[in-house]
Design a protein around this motif. Structure first.
Motif, short mmCIF file in Angstrom:
data_model
loop_
_atom_site.label_atom_id
_atom_site.label_comp_id
_atom_site.label_asym_id
_atom_site.label_seq_id
_atom_site.Cartn_x
_atom_site.Cartn_y
_atom_site.Cartn_z
N ARG A 29 0.75 -1.33 -0.15
CA ARG A 29 0.03 -0.15 0.00
C ARG A 29 0.64 1.44 0.01
O ARG A 29 0.61 2.45 -0.38
N ARG A 30 2.03 1.25 0.36
CA ARG A 30 3.02 2.44 0.42
C ARG A 30 3.40 2.66 -1.05
O ARG A 30 3.96 3.84 -1.19
N LEU A 31 2.91 2.15 -2.06
CA LEU A 31 3.10 2.41 -3.44
C LEU A 31 2.21 3.34 -3.93
O LEU A 31 2.27 4.12 -4.92
N VAL A 32 1.06 3.68 -3.21
CA VAL A 32 0.06 4.70 -3.35
C VAL A 32 0.62 6.06 -3.54
O VAL A 32 1.44 6.54 -2.59
N GLY A 33 0.59 6.73 -4.78
CA GLY A 33 1.34 8.15 -4.84
C GLY A 33 2.30 8.01 -5.68
O GLY A 33 3.01 8.98 -5.98
N ARG A 34 3.11 6.85 -5.68
CA ARG A 34 4.00 6.68 -6.54
C ARG A 34 3.97 6.86 -7.94
O ARG A 34 2.93 6.41 -8.39
N THR A 35 4.75 7.92 -8.68
CA THR A 35 4.65 8.03 -10.07
C THR A 35 5.98 7.72 -10.98
O THR A 35 7.00 7.50 -10.35
N ILE A 71 -5.02 1.45 -4.12
CA ILE A 71 -4.76 -0.19 -3.99
C ILE A 71 -5.73 -0.73 -2.87
O ILE A 71 -5.60 -0.05 -1.67
N SER A 72 -6.56 -1.70 -3.57
CA SER A 72 -7.66 -2.12 -2.47
C SER A 72 -7.70 -3.47 -2.51
O SER A 72 -7.40 -4.11 -3.62
N SER A 73 -8.47 -4.25 -1.68
CA SER A 73 -8.62 -5.84 -1.55
C SER A 73 -9.99 -6.09 -1.90
O SER A 73 -10.95 -5.18 -1.41
N ARG A 74 -10.51 -7.07 -2.26
CA ARG A 74 -11.87 -7.52 -2.69
C ARG A 74 -11.80 -9.18 -2.89
O ARG A 74 -10.75 -9.65 -3.48
N ASP A 75 -12.92 -9.56 -2.38
CA ASP A 75 -13.06 -11.26 -2.43
C ASP A 75 -13.99 -11.15 -3.71
O ASP A 75 -14.83 -10.47 -3.87
N GLY A 76 -13.37 -12.04 -4.64
CA GLY A 76 -14.21 -12.44 -5.84
C GLY A 76 -14.55 -13.80 -5.97
O GLY A 76 -14.33 -14.63 -5.02
N SER A 122 -13.43 -16.34 -7.71
CA SER A 122 -12.30 -17.19 -7.72
C SER A 122 -11.30 -16.81 -6.58
O SER A 122 -10.21 -17.61 -6.49
N GLY A 123 -11.74 -16.03 -5.54
CA GLY A 123 -10.77 -15.81 -4.19
C GLY A 123 -10.34 -14.27 -4.37
O GLY A 123 -11.14 -13.27 -5.06
N ALA A 124 -9.40 -13.99 -3.55
CA ALA A 124 -9.07 -12.77 -2.84
C ALA A 124 -8.51 -12.17 -4.19
O ALA A 124 -7.59 -12.79 -4.99
N MET A 125 -8.68 -10.86 -4.38
CA MET A 125 -7.70 -10.14 -5.47
C MET A 125 -7.41 -8.60 -4.92
O MET A 125 -8.05 -8.21 -4.20
N GLU A 126 -6.62 -8.18 -5.72
CA GLU A 126 -6.32 -6.64 -5.41
C GLU A 126 -6.70 -5.93 -6.61
O GLU A 126 -6.43 -6.03 -7.61
N LEU A 127 -7.33 -4.44 -6.17
CA LEU A 127 -7.53 -3.68 -7.29
C LEU A 127 -6.60 -2.49 -7.28
O LEU A 127 -6.18 -1.96 -6.11
N VAL A 128 -5.97 -2.17 -8.38
CA VAL A 128 -5.16 -1.05 -8.50
C VAL A 128 -5.83 -0.15 -9.36
O VAL A 128 -6.00 -0.21 -10.68
N VAL A 129 -5.74 1.26 -8.98
CA VAL A 129 -6.38 2.34 -9.85
C VAL A 129 -5.01 3.04 -10.12
O VAL A 129 -4.38 3.42 -9.24
N ILE A 130 -4.77 3.43 -11.65
CA ILE A 130 -3.76 4.30 -11.97
C ILE A 130 -4.26 5.27 -12.72
O ILE A 130 -5.12 5.25 -13.74
#
Length: 144
Positions: free
Chosen positions: A4-10, A106-111, A113-121
């Motif tokens: 999660r520390r990657l949020v804000g990275r360019t 960056i967020s987490s969600r259960d789908g 087929s299992g856990a997944m991470e969502l990344v907005v760029i």
């Protein structure tokens, strides 16, 4: 789990030359037959300064560093869920577009087929003069 520390990275800017042949091949792949994507004469007749790239052409652009590498995920572990581009003006053959990406969320969600991470760029495409040509927003899904 993504850091999660990657949020804000360019990313560093990547240089992308808009080449006539690349625009033609992209238009061919889309089945796009509008002459402004193929003929300078047709583009100028419509008021453009040169051949215009199709609206989704920025998918071919690269930033200065690979987001998958930055996120620490392999190619096969990431899916593109959504992609949107907003333009200040059309992209024209001969321009050099500097592209940067920024990790916005960056967020987490259960789908199913299992856990997944969502990344907005967010993505910004600028001319070398600094003028913004377009902005994009992408959502990636990574399996964890």
């Amino acid at each position: 789990m993504l850091d999660r520390r990657l949020v804000g990275r360019t990313t560093t800017p990547g240089r992308n030359l808009v080449e006539r042949g690349a625009v033609r091949r992209f238009a061919d792949a889309l089945g796009e037959d509008n002459p402004i994507h193929r003929s300078e004469r047709a583009a100028r007749a419509m008021g453009y300064p040169g051949i215009v790239a199709p609206p989704t052409f920025p998918v071919t652009f690269e930033a200065g560093s690979d987001l998958r590498e930055l996120l620490g995920v392999a190619n096969g572990e990431v899916l593109l869920a959504e992609q949107v581009f907003e333009y200040e003006r059309p992209i024209v053959v001969g321009e050099t577009i500097l592209v940067t990406h920024r990790i916005d969320e960056i967020s987490s969600r259960d789908g199913i087929s299992g856990a997944m991470e969502l990344v907005v760029i967010s993505e910004t495409g600028r001319l070398t003069s600094g003028e913004v040509v377009y902005r994009g927003r992408h959502q990636l899904v990574a399996r964890v």
